[in-house]
Design a protein around this motif. Sequence first.
Motif, short mmCIF file in Angstrom:
data_model
loop_
_atom_site.label_atom_id
_atom_site.label_comp_id
_atom_site.label_asym_id
_atom_site.label_seq_id
_atom_site.Cartn_x
_atom_site.Cartn_y
_atom_site.Cartn_z
N GLY A 30 0.79 -1.22 0.00
CA GLY A 30 0.00 0.00 0.00
C GLY A 30 0.82 1.27 0.00
N VAL A 31 0.14 2.36 -0.29
CA VAL A 31 0.72 3.71 -0.22
C VAL A 31 -0.14 4.56 0.69
N ASN A 32 0.46 5.15 1.70
CA ASN A 32 -0.23 6.10 2.57
C ASN A 32 -0.37 7.46 1.88
N CYS A 33 -1.41 8.18 2.29
CA CYS A 33 -1.56 9.59 1.94
C CYS A 33 -1.70 9.82 0.44
N VAL A 34 -2.56 9.04 -0.19
CA VAL A 34 -2.87 9.28 -1.60
C VAL A 34 -3.96 10.34 -1.63
N TYR A 35 -3.52 11.58 -1.49
CA TYR A 35 -4.45 12.71 -1.45
C TYR A 35 -3.82 13.96 -2.04
N PHE A 36 -4.63 14.98 -2.22
CA PHE A 36 -4.20 16.28 -2.72
C PHE A 36 -3.39 16.96 -1.62
N PRO A 37 -2.07 17.08 -1.80
CA PRO A 37 -1.21 17.54 -0.71
C PRO A 37 -1.13 19.05 -0.60
N ASP A 38 -0.72 19.51 0.58
CA ASP A 38 -0.53 20.95 0.80
C ASP A 38 0.55 21.52 -0.11
N ASN A 39 1.44 20.65 -0.58
CA ASN A 39 2.63 21.13 -1.28
C ASN A 39 2.39 21.50 -2.75
N ALA A 75 -3.55 2.77 1.20
CA ALA A 75 -3.32 2.67 2.64
C ALA A 75 -3.96 3.86 3.36
N ALA A 76 -3.61 4.07 4.60
CA ALA A 76 -4.28 5.07 5.44
C ALA A 76 -4.22 6.47 4.82
N TRP A 77 -5.26 7.24 5.09
CA TRP A 77 -5.35 8.66 4.75
C TRP A 77 -5.35 8.91 3.24
N HIS A 78 -6.13 8.13 2.53
CA HIS A 78 -6.36 8.43 1.13
C HIS A 78 -7.64 9.26 0.99
N GLU A 79 -7.83 9.83 -0.18
CA GLU A 79 -9.00 10.67 -0.41
C GLU A 79 -10.29 9.85 -0.31
N THR A 90 -7.44 0.55 3.24
CA THR A 90 -7.53 0.55 4.71
C THR A 90 -7.89 1.95 5.16
N VAL A 91 -8.54 2.05 6.32
CA VAL A 91 -8.99 3.35 6.83
C VAL A 91 -8.57 3.50 8.28
N GLU A 92 -7.95 4.63 8.59
CA GLU A 92 -7.57 4.96 9.98
C GLU A 92 -8.64 5.88 10.55
N LEU A 93 -9.19 5.52 11.72
CA LEU A 93 -10.35 6.21 12.27
C LEU A 93 -10.04 7.25 13.32
N SER A 94 -8.88 7.15 14.01
CA SER A 94 -8.57 8.07 15.12
C SER A 94 -9.71 8.11 16.14
N LEU A 95 -10.07 6.95 16.65
CA LEU A 95 -11.24 6.85 17.52
C LEU A 95 -11.10 7.65 18.81
N SER A 96 -9.89 7.81 19.31
CA SER A 96 -9.73 8.48 20.61
C SER A 96 -9.43 9.97 20.47
N ARG A 97 -9.62 10.53 19.30
CA ARG A 97 -9.20 11.92 19.07
C ARG A 97 -9.89 12.93 19.98
N LEU A 98 -11.11 12.65 20.42
CA LEU A 98 -11.87 13.61 21.24
C LEU A 98 -11.82 13.29 22.73
N ALA A 99 -11.09 12.27 23.09
CA ALA A 99 -11.05 11.85 24.50
C ALA A 99 -10.09 12.72 25.31
N ALA A 142 -14.09 -4.29 -0.87
CA ALA A 142 -12.72 -3.86 -1.13
C ALA A 142 -12.05 -3.27 0.10
N LEU A 143 -12.80 -3.00 1.16
CA LEU A 143 -12.21 -2.50 2.40
C LEU A 143 -11.58 -3.67 3.15
N ILE A 144 -10.26 -3.59 3.36
CA ILE A 144 -9.58 -4.64 4.12
C ILE A 144 -9.96 -4.53 5.59
N GLY A 145 -9.87 -3.32 6.15
CA GLY A 145 -10.22 -3.14 7.55
C GLY A 145 -9.84 -1.78 8.06
N TYR A 146 -9.98 -1.61 9.39
CA TYR A 146 -9.80 -0.32 10.05
C TYR A 146 -8.63 -0.35 11.03
#
Length: 422
Positions: A30-39, A75-79, A90-99, A142-146
């Motif tokens: 996989g490749v992380n961060c397949v998204y429109f970047p700030d750069n 991989a994690a953090w794609h569009e 794969t999807v990263e959820l950050s479940l504890s972000r508000l705790a 197609a979702l492998i998991g979280y």
Amino acid sequence: MANRFFTTLRKDDGSWALISPDGSEFFSLGVNCVYFPDNLSIDNIQSYGGGSEWYQRFADRKLEQIKEYGFNTLAAWHEKYYWGDPTPKTVELSLSRLAAKVNTDWGVGFPDVFCESFAFSIHRVLCDHFYGQGAVLKDDPALIGYFTDNELHWWGQGGHWGMNEPAKGAVQTNLVLDYIALPATAAGKRKWVSFIEGRYGTVDRLNEAWNSEYWEFNDLLGVSMYTADTEQYEQDKLDFLRLIADTYYKTTSELLRQYDPNHLIMGCRLVGASTPEVVLEAMAPYVDVVSLNFYTRYFPGKWLTKVSEITGKPVMIGEFSMCAGRQAGYLNSTNGAQNATVRDQKRRAELYAKFVQEAAELPACVGAHWFALYDYGRDRHGLIGNYGLLQMNDEPWEEFVEAVTASNRGLNAAPAAAKPIG
């Protein structure tokens, strides 16, 4: 045998595999961060044709590129644009972000898992996800998991994360010290004191075990360090760490299963090799795959094998990277790049090839995800470094990418590896 969703399989020889919905073995590259970047510059954006459809052309081209390079997983953090696409992901959820947090290590911090804000955070994130754009993923084959979170520091504030074995001098129970340092009103601190009271029953027994001189258990609430210097005190901290871990993994897995009972739970992307063994033992009943992030020039097979043996689960590399420093123009690389800096693109290519080959050959390993699609120069997290397959001007690192492509295609052609997408 075909299944509607990705599953894991322990084969007769003891090795592990991901099994895709069509019933074939799948090694996730996989490749992380397949998204429109700030750069990206305005000129880069215009190069995709301008107008309201530029983004679709951009996103389609990025997915096409990673396929060309032999990767088979977003991989994690794609569009979110890709959600619903048949590409494995794969999807990263950050479940504890508000705790509520017990520390602020790396600016992210570790959640107070005994505070009601922890369960609230999980529900809030899962509601946003499954009743928003993430609803399409619940039934997506197609979702492998979280991943439940990213890089929680189970060794506590200021610890070391190790390379292929636990960092020398790392204290297993530093995280418990962070809980002990909480104010008396914090749920985590009160849980610690009730845990100790339940264990000893009387303060006299506590004093004998700790070589201390407390008047009552409530004395433990108002202070952030204790007059305790015995092996039993160390054991108490270790046992409380196990309780923290069991609470984290039990709560995240049970609540996630309420919203999505079908897809794999792949842990919280452990950092390096310094996660205490009691944490690994505690997570075993609750995860399907153990995810770990590594920034090192060499594949950490020794540690990954140990993790799999302790948990009885397969392992996946959620992030790895090698970064050229001066040769690529990055003299002040940050975070993981500092631990994986190499001379030039040729050396990056050599180490990448060796890393993924060893990952595919390790019986416990079911995938390795590269960080990241682009280099970083000024993103919102402050990352700087030659992490990318692509430069900040949207051009590939040709020498590196050619070698990556050859390595990936070689693995995709192997009998136990994934078939290329498309």
